[in-house]
Design a protein around this motif. Sequence first.
Motif, PDB file in Angstrom:
ATOM      1  N   SER A   1       0.832  -1.195   0.000  1.00 10.70           N
ATOM      2  CA  SER A   1       0.000   0.000   0.000  1.00 10.70           C
ATOM      3  C   SER A   1       0.871   1.251   0.000  1.00 10.70           C
ATOM      4  O   SER A   1       2.110   1.177   0.059  1.00 10.70           O
ATOM      5  N   THR A   2       0.217   2.421  -0.016  1.00 14.96           N
ATOM      6  CA  THR A   2       0.963   3.681   0.051  1.00 14.96           C
ATOM      7  C   THR A   2       1.735   3.792   1.367  1.00 14.96           C
ATOM      8  O   THR A   2       2.883   4.257   1.388  1.00 14.96           O
ATOM      9  N   LEU A   3       1.122   3.359   2.470  1.00 16.62           N
ATOM     10  CA  LEU A   3       1.807   3.384   3.757  1.00 16.62           C
ATOM     11  C   LEU A   3       3.022   2.472   3.744  1.00 16.62           C
ATOM     12  O   LEU A   3       4.093   2.836   4.269  1.00 16.62           O
ATOM     13  N   ASP A   4       2.888   1.281   3.160  1.00 19.20           N
ATOM     14  CA  ASP A   4       4.025   0.362   3.076  1.00 19.20           C
ATOM     15  C   ASP A   4       5.180   0.992   2.310  1.00 19.20           C
ATOM     16  O   ASP A   4       6.338   0.937   2.746  1.00 19.20           O
ATOM     17  N   LEU A   5       4.875   1.603   1.175  1.00 21.53           N
ATOM     18  CA  LEU A   5       5.922   2.224   0.362  1.00 21.53           C
ATOM     19  C   LEU A   5       6.562   3.408   1.085  1.00 21.53           C
ATOM     20  O   LEU A   5       7.779   3.610   1.026  1.00 21.53           O
ATOM     21  N   THR A   6       5.725   4.206   1.788  1.00 20.52           N
ATOM     22  CA  THR A   6       6.258   5.368   2.514  1.00 20.52           C
ATOM     23  C   THR A   6       7.223   4.928   3.599  1.00 20.52           C
ATOM     24  O   THR A   6       8.325   5.498   3.745  1.00 20.52           O
ATOM     25  N   LEU A   7       6.837   3.921   4.373  1.00 20.75           N
ATOM     26  CA  LEU A   7       7.714   3.447   5.447  1.00 20.75           C
ATOM     27  C   LEU A   7       8.950   2.753   4.894  1.00 20.75           C
ATOM     28  O   LEU A   7      10.018   2.801   5.514  1.00 20.75           O
ATOM     29  N   LEU A   8       8.825   2.110   3.734  1.00 19.84           N
ATOM     30  CA  LEU A   8      10.022   1.563   3.089  1.00 19.84           C
ATOM     31  C   LEU A   8      10.988   2.684   2.721  1.00 19.84           C
ATOM     32  O   LEU A   8      12.205   2.568   2.918  1.00 19.84           O
ATOM     33  N   GLY A   9      10.441   3.788   2.188  1.00 19.96           N
ATOM     34  CA  GLY A   9      11.289   4.920   1.835  1.00 19.96           C
ATOM     35  C   GLY A   9      11.926   5.572   3.041  1.00 19.96           C
ATOM     36  O   GLY A   9      13.123   5.882   3.041  1.00 19.96           O
ATOM     37  N   VAL A  10      11.131   5.794   4.096  1.00 18.46           N
ATOM     38  CA  VAL A  10      11.680   6.378   5.325  1.00 18.46           C
ATOM     39  C   VAL A  10      12.730   5.458   5.918  1.00 18.46           C
ATOM     40  O   VAL A  10      13.810   5.899   6.342  1.00 18.46           O
ATOM     41  N   GLY A  11      12.422   4.163   5.955  1.00 18.66           N
ATOM     42  CA  GLY A  11      13.394   3.207   6.486  1.00 18.66           C
ATOM     43  C   GLY A  11      14.669   3.161   5.680  1.00 18.66           C
ATOM     44  O   GLY A  11      15.756   2.969   6.235  1.00 18.66           O
ATOM     45  N   GLY A  12      14.564   3.372   4.356  1.00 17.85           N
ATOM     46  CA  GLY A  12      15.760   3.358   3.530  1.00 17.85           C
ATOM     47  C   GLY A  12      16.615   4.594   3.674  1.00 17.85           C
ATOM     48  O   GLY A  12      17.821   4.554   3.421  1.00 17.85           O
TER      49      GLY A  12
END
Length: 640
Positions: free
Chosen positions: A38-49
Motif C-alpha cells: 500500500s501507500t503506507l508500506d511504500l512510505t515506510l520503506l522509503g523512510v526506512g531506507g
Amino acid sequence: MARGLPSAASLARFCKKLNRLKPLEESTMDTSLRRCLSTLDLTLLGVGGMVGSGLYVLTGTVAKEMAGPAVLVSFAVAAVASLLAALCYAEFGARVPRTGSAYLYTYVSMGELWAFLIGWNVLLEYLIGGAAVARAWSGYLDAIFSHQIRNFTETHLGIWDVPLLARYPDFLAAGILLLASTFVSFGARVSSWVNHTFSAISLVVIVFIIILGFVLARPHNWSQEEGGFAPFGFSGIMAGTATCFYAFVGFDVIATSSEEAQNPRRAVPLAIAISLSLAASAYILVSTVLTLMVPWHSLDPDSALADAFFRRGYSWAGVIVAVGSICAMNTVLLSNLFSLPRIVYAMAADGLFFQVFARIHPRTQVPMVGIVVFGVLMALLALLLDLEALVQFLSIGTLLAYTFVATSIIVLRFQKASPPSSPSPPSPGPLSKEHNSFSDQLQLVSTGLASATEPGQLRPAFRRYLGFLDRCGPGAAVTWAVGILVASAITLGCVVVFGDSVLSLPGWAYILLILVSGSMFLLSLLVLAAYQQQHQQDTFRIPLVPLIPALSILLNVCLMLKLSYLTWLRFCIWLLVGLTVYFGYGIGHSKENLREPLGLTTTRYVVFPSGSLEGTVQAVQPTGQALGTEPDCMERPASP
C-alpha cells in the motif's frame, strides 16, 4: 576494404544494438511478483531506507571533518538535489509500474548500453549501501558494550593495516546481513511488516532526540570561539553535501517496489514525496540539535548522538538513542536487501544479466536466487571493507543514476507516446485507421495527427521565430539541445568546482567561462521549451520540464566533481568490469535480440495525401527490411 576490418554497415548495426530501446509498456499491470504494498508500506520503506546510519553516523562524521555546524546546510542542499531527482523517479514510477528503477527508466528512453551501465552502478550502490550500514550497525552495538566486541576481535585476529580494508573483520556486521536476508526471502508482505515495526520505533526515537536536544542546546557552540558556524567554508559545505547524498538514496526503494504496489500510479509519487520530506526534516533538525548540544570539533564520529547525551549527563538518553539507531539501521538493511535482488531480477529478465537471477520462487514470489547470492556478497563486503571508503564510492554511483534518470525524463517527454494496448480509431476517415503487424505495433498516422501538437514538434507559437529549426531532421534539434544541455552542465560544474583551486584561472577567464557555459545551458533550455511535450493527465508529471530535470543534472554533476580522484578511479574500474559482463554476456542474450529476426521491431506507416483518398504510403522499416515493403496483413484505404 582491408580484410578482417568490419564494414560500415556492420558497425552501424552494432551501434544500433547498443542504443536499442526497450518498449515502453505503461498500461500493463501484469507481473510475476505479488502486488501487495500500500501507500503506507511504500512510505515506510522509503523512510526506512533513508533514515539510518546517515542520521546516526554521517551526521557526526560530516560535522567534525567537513562542514562543522553547517552540516545542516549540507543536508538541506542534499535534500533539494534529492528532491529534484525524486520527482523524476516519481514520474517514471507512476508511468512505468515495473521493477528496475533507474535501469529500466534509462532502458526505455536512452538505450541498452547506458541502461546496463546504470543498472550495474545501482547494483554497486545497494551492495555498498547495505555493507556500510551493517558496519555502522555493528559499531553502534559495539559502542553500547564499551567496544568489547572490537577489542576481542583485534586481540585474537590482530589489526589489518591495508588500504580499503577495515581494521579487523566485522563478523557481527556480516551476521546481521545474513539474518536480514532471511527475513527478506519470506516475501514482500513479511519484509514490510518487519520494516513497519522498526520504522515506528525509529521515528519515536527521532522525535525524542529533537525535543530533548533543543532543551539541552547551547548557542555558544556555534560562536566564533568554537570555530564559527561554517569553519570549513563553502568548499566544506559542498564536500559535506556530496557525502550527505548517502542519507537520501533510500527513496529509490519506492520506485524499485512499484511492481509490487497495489496502485503504483498514485502510491509511488505520494510515497516518495512524504518519505523524502520526513527524512529531510529529521536530518536537518537532528544535525542542528547535535551541534548545539556539544562543540562540533569534539564529536565522536562513530556514535555522535549517543555520545553527546552521555557527555551532557543523560546516559539513559544515550541508551535510548543507541537502541533507536539499531532499529533505524535495521530498516535500511531491509531496504537495501529488498531492492537489490529486484534490480538484478529486472536485468536478468531482460537478458542482460545471468538468467538464474530471473527465477521467482513459486510460493513467496520473490527472486530467491538474487536474495541469497547478493546477501552473501554484501555480507562479505561488510566483513572486510572500511565504512568511509564505502560511503565515497556509494555517492558517485547514486549521483550518476540521478543524472541519467533526469536526462531520461527530458528525452521521454519529447518522444511520441506509445500506442495504447487496445486502440480505438482516433478520428473518422480511412487515412486515420490503425493496422497491426505480427507484433501489433504498426501504426498508420495521418498528416492530421502529425501536427504541431505531436511530441517533438515545434510549438506553433514559436514557428515564426524558430522556423529554421524545422529544417533539421525529425528530433535532431531536440537531440542536439539535450546533448548541449548535458555538456554545458559538465563544463559549468568544472568551472565552479575547479576554477579557483585546480585550474587557477584568472578572474576574467573564470567569469568568461561561467558566462559562456551558463548561456549555452540556458539556450538549450529555451530550445527544448519551444518543442511540444507529451500530454498525459492520468499519471503524475513533473512540473517545469525541462527546467527541474536540468537543475538536477547540473547539481548532480557539481556534487560528483567534488568527490576524490581515487573514488573516480575505483568507479572507472567498476565500469570496465561491467562492460566486460555486458559484451561478454548481456549483448548476446538480450531479449531485444528476439524482436529483430522475428520482425517484432516497431514499424510506423505514415499516409501522405496525394490529391486522392488513396494517398501514398511510406514505411519506416526495421533494419534489414526494404523501405516501403508492406506486410501481408497491411490494409489499404478503400477507394472512393
